[in-house]
Design a protein around this motif. Structure first.
Motif, short mmCIF file in Angstrom:
data_model
loop_
_atom_site.label_atom_id
_atom_site.label_comp_id
_atom_site.label_asym_id
_atom_site.label_seq_id
_atom_site.Cartn_x
_atom_site.Cartn_y
_atom_site.Cartn_z
N SER A 133 2.82 68.83 -14.80
CA SER A 133 3.84 67.84 -15.14
C SER A 133 5.24 68.38 -14.86
N SER B 263 12.79 65.12 -19.77
CA SER B 263 13.29 64.73 -21.09
C SER B 263 12.41 65.37 -22.16
N SER C 256 8.82 67.62 -16.47
CA SER C 256 9.44 66.92 -17.60
C SER C 256 10.95 67.01 -17.51
N HIS D 274 8.75 63.79 -22.93
CA HIS D 274 7.92 63.31 -21.84
C HIS D 274 6.48 63.81 -22.05
#
Length: 540
Positions: free
Chosen positions: A384, A388, A386, A391
């Motif tokens: 992933s 933020s 992210s 998230h």
């Protein structure tokens, strides 16, 4: 669509309740083998039959009826009113489950088929909790349960493999109170001594209660075949009229009315099929019509719900506050009005609990599944990016961060505080006292009454009388809501997708597993924060 049967002088109504019995059915027609009849319909039809000179009496023949003891108690009140006219009520049993038998105890005389293959299953009270933690662990899934209130155990089935001490303590006390009330119920309705009732539950040798034992113990009045009963009372089979075939009541409706609004099922934003549920959309629509109807002098909200969505509960509670500014709102609790079911009760002007009501469960849970272990086992990899802080919410394949779990913990605490505030304001109870009776703990009616969580032990009829008193209305009729829909409405509501409904409700039987799956599906479609009762008390 059902056809009404011609009723002639000397007719007997036959009440053959079977399968799931709701308090108020959604649809006016019969279809897919289902009779569109619930306790509200029985209430109206028995009210008509009381003064119908063509109706000689009533025969009860329940078979595999599925309903709780508060609904049984409500049924007894309806039969009691019917018997006040002097018309006899008979009950006939071939094979009966506990709910069937408790329904039959409203009769003047209970007949039991004398065959050794016939009998009554009367086992008492119990609660079973199924734990899935070990199963989920085996497939690499973990459910993170965040709850406010040490007794709030609705998520324990997924996060534990045994009852917590708090769960066992709460359940044991509740079950003891329920069993005592059940035995008192039999003592009164069958005019048996407490010792006789205790012997039936604890000392009988056979699993099924039948034949001579049923008669000698006072469980039934007469052994005989159904034909024998009809012959004794001079009843011609052509004179038997199923209550579902009995014509719709025709009542005059004077200007003043007390509205009885049925709120039954899981509280959710997603309603589907014929399964009872409570949505803010439905409640708002009903309340909008009642608020602007000058003939409606007061509202009785009949609640039978284990809770559900915290957001929907709050929206409904707020709408009740608005309605209260115009008209009195009285609650009549059914078998369960707990968690979200209590949340929407608290703001009302007055609360009645049935003697068998389960209520309280003032608490909040949030469940977050984590399938990262399963991902490792089956070779799923995730990566992933992210940008933020939070998230990744909803990504089952990665472990939720501690930061995310802490944030949700704060959210649960905030909602719990809001819940207690609604109770404090509605019940005019200091917050520290609310906390004492909260913590997610469930209570029987007597305890709830002694704590001030409800105002009085009483029936739906008592709630209607209180509503008339609060609105200074002496001459009124009862109007039932939500208004029923037709088969055409059913098709529109389900967008023509009713083939599955036929399979699910074949011959009017909806399995417990299917019902729970339907409730869970509704919950998963909306949000992760719930006010939900963790179990059901069963009469085996």
């Amino acid at each position: 669509v059902k056809e009404e049967k011609k009723v002639t002088t000397g007719s007997w109504l036959v009440l053959d309740m079977k399968g799931p019995i709701t308090e108020h059915t959604l649809y006016s027609d019969s279809f897919f083998g289902l009779d569109a009849i619930g306790l509200s319909d029985i209430m109206e039809k028995l009210a008509q039959a009381r003064t119908d000179s063509r109706i000689e009496g009533l025969i009860l023949k329940p078979k595999s009826a599925m309903l709780g003891m508060a609904e049984v108690n409500q049924f007894h009140n309806l039969i009691k009113e019917f018997k006040m006219t002097g018309k006899p009520v008979l009950a006939y049993i071939d094979n009966a489950g506990s709910a069937d038998y408790y329904l039959c105890t409203a009769a003047d005389e209970i007949w039991l088929n004398p065959s050794q293959s016939a009998g009554i299953m009367l086992n008492g009270v119990g609660a079973t909790v199924v734990f899935y933690k070990d199963l989920l662990t085996k497939i690499g899934v973990k459910v993170n349960v965040i709850h406010a209130g040490k007794y709030k155990s609705a998520g324990d089935s997924y996060s534990r493999n045994t009852m917590s001490p708090e769960m066992k303590e709460s359940y044991t006390l509740l079950l003891k109170e329920r069993f005592l009330k059940l035995k008192q119920f039999l003592t009164l309705s069958r005019k048996m001594t407490p010792e006789q009732v205790e012997d039936v539950f604890q000392k009988r040798e056979n699993f099924m209660i039948k034949g001579d034992y049923a008669y000698k113990s006072g469980i039934v009045d007469t052994l005989g075949y159904e034909g024998d009963m009809l012959t004794k009372y001079g009843i011609d089979e052509d004179k038997l009229v199923r209550i579902s075939k009995y014509g719709k009541p025709q009542f005059p409706f004077p200007g003043n009315k007390i509205a009885v609004v049925y709120a039954e099922g899981v509280i959710t934003s997603v309603s589907s099929g014929t399964s009872p549920s409570i949505t803010a959309k439905t409640i708002n629509k009903v309340f909008d019509s009642l608020e602007n109807d000058d003939e409606i002098k007061a509202v009785v909200l009949r609640i039978n719900s284990p809770g559900g969505s915290s957001l929907e509960s709050d929206i409904i509670a707020n709408r009740i506050q608005m309605l209260k500014q115009r008209k009195p709102v009285v609650v009549s609790m059914g078998d369960v009005a707990a968690s979200g079911g209590y949340y929407i009760s608290a703001p009302c002007d007055y609360i009645f609990a049935d003697p068998f009501t389960i209520t309280g469960s003032i608490g909040v849970i949030m469940m977050m599944p984590d399938a990262s272990g399963l991902a490792d086992d089956i070779g799923i990899k995730t990566e992933s990016i992210s940008l933020s802080k939070f998230h990744g919410l909803g990504n089952l394949w990665e472990k939720p961060s501690q930061e995310l779990l802490s944030a949700f913990g704060k959210e649960v605490d905030d909602i719990y505080t809001e819940f207690k505030t609604v109770v404090s304001d509605g019940r005019k109870m200091p917050m520290d006292k609310v906390e004492k009776y909260a913590q997610g703990r469930v209570w029987g009616a007597d305890m709830a009454d002694s704590f001030g969580l409800v105002d009085q032990i009483g029936s739906l009829g008592d709630a209607v009388l209180k509503a008339s008193e609060l609105s200074n209305t002496s001459d009124y009729t009862i109007a039932l809501y939500p208004k029923k829909k037709s088969f055409f409405d059913f098709i529109l509501d389900n967008k023509g997708n009713f083939i599955g409904m036929m399979t699910q409700q074949e011959k009017g039987v909806r399995t417990e597993l299917l019902q729970k799956a339907t409730d869970l599906e509704k919950m998963l479609q909306e949000q992760k924060t719930y006010m939900m009762l963790p179990f059901e008390i069963e009469m085996d």
